[in-house]
Design a protein around this motif. Structure first.
Motif, PDB file in Angstrom:
ATOM      1  N   ILE A  62      19.106 -29.236 -14.763  1.00  0.00           N
ATOM      2  CA  ILE A  62      17.989 -28.416 -14.304  1.00  0.00           C
ATOM      3  C   ILE A  62      18.555 -27.248 -13.514  1.00  0.00           C
ATOM      4  O   ILE A  62      19.403 -27.446 -12.629  1.00  0.00           O
ATOM      5  N   ASN A  63      18.098 -26.043 -13.829  1.00  0.00           N
ATOM      6  CA  ASN A  63      18.522 -24.857 -13.084  1.00  0.00           C
ATOM      7  C   ASN A  63      17.965 -24.920 -11.666  1.00  0.00           C
ATOM      8  O   ASN A  63      16.793 -25.269 -11.472  1.00  0.00           O
ATOM      9  N   ILE A  64      18.814 -24.579 -10.687  1.00  0.00           N
ATOM     10  CA  ILE A  64      18.406 -24.620  -9.289  1.00  0.00           C
ATOM     11  C   ILE A  64      19.050 -23.477  -8.522  1.00  0.00           C
ATOM     12  O   ILE A  64      20.202 -23.103  -8.803  1.00  0.00           O
ATOM     13  N   ILE A  65      18.298 -22.905  -7.591  1.00  0.00           N
ATOM     14  CA  ILE A  65      18.831 -21.938  -6.629  1.00  0.00           C
ATOM     15  C   ILE A  65      18.733 -22.605  -5.270  1.00  0.00           C
ATOM     16  O   ILE A  65      17.672 -23.140  -4.901  1.00  0.00           O
ATOM     17  N   ASN A  66      19.820 -22.572  -4.518  1.00  0.00           N
ATOM     18  CA  ASN A  66      19.863 -23.173  -3.191  1.00  0.00           C
ATOM     19  C   ASN A  66      20.153 -22.088  -2.166  1.00  0.00           C
ATOM     20  O   ASN A  66      21.277 -21.611  -2.062  1.00  0.00           O
ATOM     21  N   THR A  67      19.121 -21.684  -1.408  1.00  0.00           N
ATOM     22  CA  THR A  67      19.305 -20.675  -0.374  1.00  0.00           C
ATOM     23  C   THR A  67      19.553 -21.304   0.994  1.00  0.00           C
ATOM     24  O   THR A  67      19.692 -20.585   1.981  1.00  0.00           O
ATOM     25  N   SER A  68      19.585 -22.633   1.039  1.00  0.00           N
ATOM     26  CA  SER A  68      19.855 -23.323   2.304  1.00  0.00           C
ATOM     27  C   SER A  68      21.364 -23.475   2.478  1.00  0.00           C
ATOM     28  O   SER A  68      22.134 -23.171   1.577  1.00  0.00           O
ATOM     29  N   GLU A  69      21.758 -23.978   3.628  1.00  0.00           N
ATOM     30  CA  GLU A  69      23.174 -24.250   3.874  1.00  0.00           C
ATOM     31  C   GLU A  69      23.523 -25.707   3.570  1.00  0.00           C
ATOM     32  O   GLU A  69      24.620 -26.159   3.860  1.00  0.00           O
ATOM     33  N   HIS A  70      22.604 -26.425   2.943  1.00  0.00           N
ATOM     34  CA  HIS A  70      22.778 -27.857   2.695  1.00  0.00           C
ATOM     35  C   HIS A  70      23.191 -28.121   1.251  1.00  0.00           C
ATOM     36  O   HIS A  70      22.928 -27.305   0.369  1.00  0.00           O
ATOM     37  N   PRO A  71      23.813 -29.275   1.005  1.00  0.00           N
ATOM     38  CA  PRO A  71      24.181 -29.610  -0.380  1.00  0.00           C
ATOM     39  C   PRO A  71      22.935 -29.793  -1.246  1.00  0.00           C
ATOM     40  O   PRO A  71      21.836 -30.000  -0.732  1.00  0.00           O
ATOM     41  N   LEU A  72      23.125 -29.709  -2.546  1.00  0.00           N
ATOM     42  CA  LEU A  72      22.022 -29.946  -3.480  1.00  0.00           C
ATOM     43  C   LEU A  72      21.505 -31.372  -3.321  1.00  0.00           C
ATOM     44  O   LEU A  72      22.257 -32.271  -2.921  1.00  0.00           O
ATOM     45  N   PRO A  73      20.224 -31.594  -3.631  1.00  0.00           N
ATOM     46  CA  PRO A  73      19.705 -32.967  -3.590  1.00  0.00           C
ATOM     47  C   PRO A  73      20.539 -33.862  -4.496  1.00  0.00           C
ATOM     48  O   PRO A  73      21.003 -33.427  -5.564  1.00  0.00           O
ATOM     49  N   GLN A  74      20.727 -35.092  -4.057  1.00  0.00           N
ATOM     50  CA  GLN A  74      21.505 -36.034  -4.859  1.00  0.00           C
ATOM     51  C   GLN A  74      20.951 -37.434  -4.693  1.00  0.00           C
ATOM     52  O   GLN A  74      20.230 -37.717  -3.748  1.00  0.00           O
ATOM     53  N   TYR A  75      21.298 -38.298  -5.633  1.00  0.00           N
ATOM     54  CA  TYR A  75      20.902 -39.699  -5.561  1.00  0.00           C
ATOM     55  C   TYR A  75      21.833 -40.403  -4.580  1.00  0.00           C
ATOM     56  O   TYR A  75      23.049 -40.276  -4.672  1.00  0.00           O
ATOM     57  N   GLU A  76      21.272 -41.143  -3.639  1.00  0.00           N
ATOM     58  CA  GLU A  76      22.070 -41.800  -2.607  1.00  0.00           C
ATOM     59  C   GLU A  76      22.640 -43.137  -3.069  1.00  0.00           C
ATOM     60  O   GLU A  76      23.598 -43.633  -2.489  1.00  0.00           O
ATOM     61  N   THR A  77      22.026 -43.754  -4.087  1.00  0.00           N
ATOM     62  CA  THR A  77      22.553 -44.995  -4.661  1.00  0.00           C
ATOM     63  C   THR A  77      22.552 -44.873  -6.178  1.00  0.00           C
ATOM     64  O   THR A  77      21.884 -44.002  -6.746  1.00  0.00           O
ATOM     65  N   ALA A  78      23.272 -45.766  -6.830  1.00  0.00           N
ATOM     66  CA  ALA A  78      23.479 -45.687  -8.279  1.00  0.00           C
ATOM     67  C   ALA A  78      22.180 -45.743  -9.085  1.00  0.00           C
ATOM     68  O   ALA A  78      22.084 -45.124 -10.140  1.00  0.00           O
TER      69      ALA A  78
END
Length: 143
Positions: A3-19
């Motif tokens: 999925i195309n995403i633009i991140n203007t924050s200083e934080h990492p991209l959303p991610q899954y925390e568990t498998a």
């Protein structure tokens, strides 16, 4: 799925925390901390912009830990991001507790689930098919 995403924050991209997690945490993108007062609603920016494929939505859901520990939820849970929306993802938080709640830059404030959906066309009929439940609803089973 990509999925195309633009991140203007200083934080990492959303991610899954568990498998096997269904949702990815969204973080607040703030220039200063904010206080969410009891029963107050607040639209919190994430700094994220996404381009979903047609036939998909992003559901914005409360984080269970924030709900349980602090009474923080989402007013329109789940919120829906449609495939044709190109604006910033913002989370509409509500404080259901009796105490103030502080939100600082980078706090995990919600989770996002990307899900496939169907587009329906209605077919008008005179009668619906029978089921054992029938018209029973709103506590009809007595449980």
């Amino acid at each position: 799925m990509k999925i195309n995403i633009i991140n203007t924050s200083e934080h990492p991209l959303p991610q899954y925390e568990t498998a096997h997690a269904a949702g990815m945490d969204l973080r607040a993108s703030l220039t200063e901390e904010v206080i969410l007062k009891p029963l107050q609603r607040l639209l919190v920016p994430t700094g994220l912009f996404i381009e979903l494929p047609i036939g998909y939505e992003a559901q914005i859901r409360p984080r269970s830990g924030l709900a349980y520990k602090h009474g923080i939820s989402i007013v329109n849970a789940p919120g829906t991001i449609d495939a044709d929306y190109r604006g910033e993802i913002k989370v509409l938080l509500v404080n259901l507790s009796d105490t103030d709640f502080k939100i600082v830059n980078g706090d995990r404030i919600a989770q996002m689930v990307v899900a496939k959906h169907e587009t329906v066309s209605w077919q008008t009929v005179e009668q619906l098919g029978e089921t054992a439940r029938g018209e029973g609803g709103y506590g009809h089973t007595g449980k």
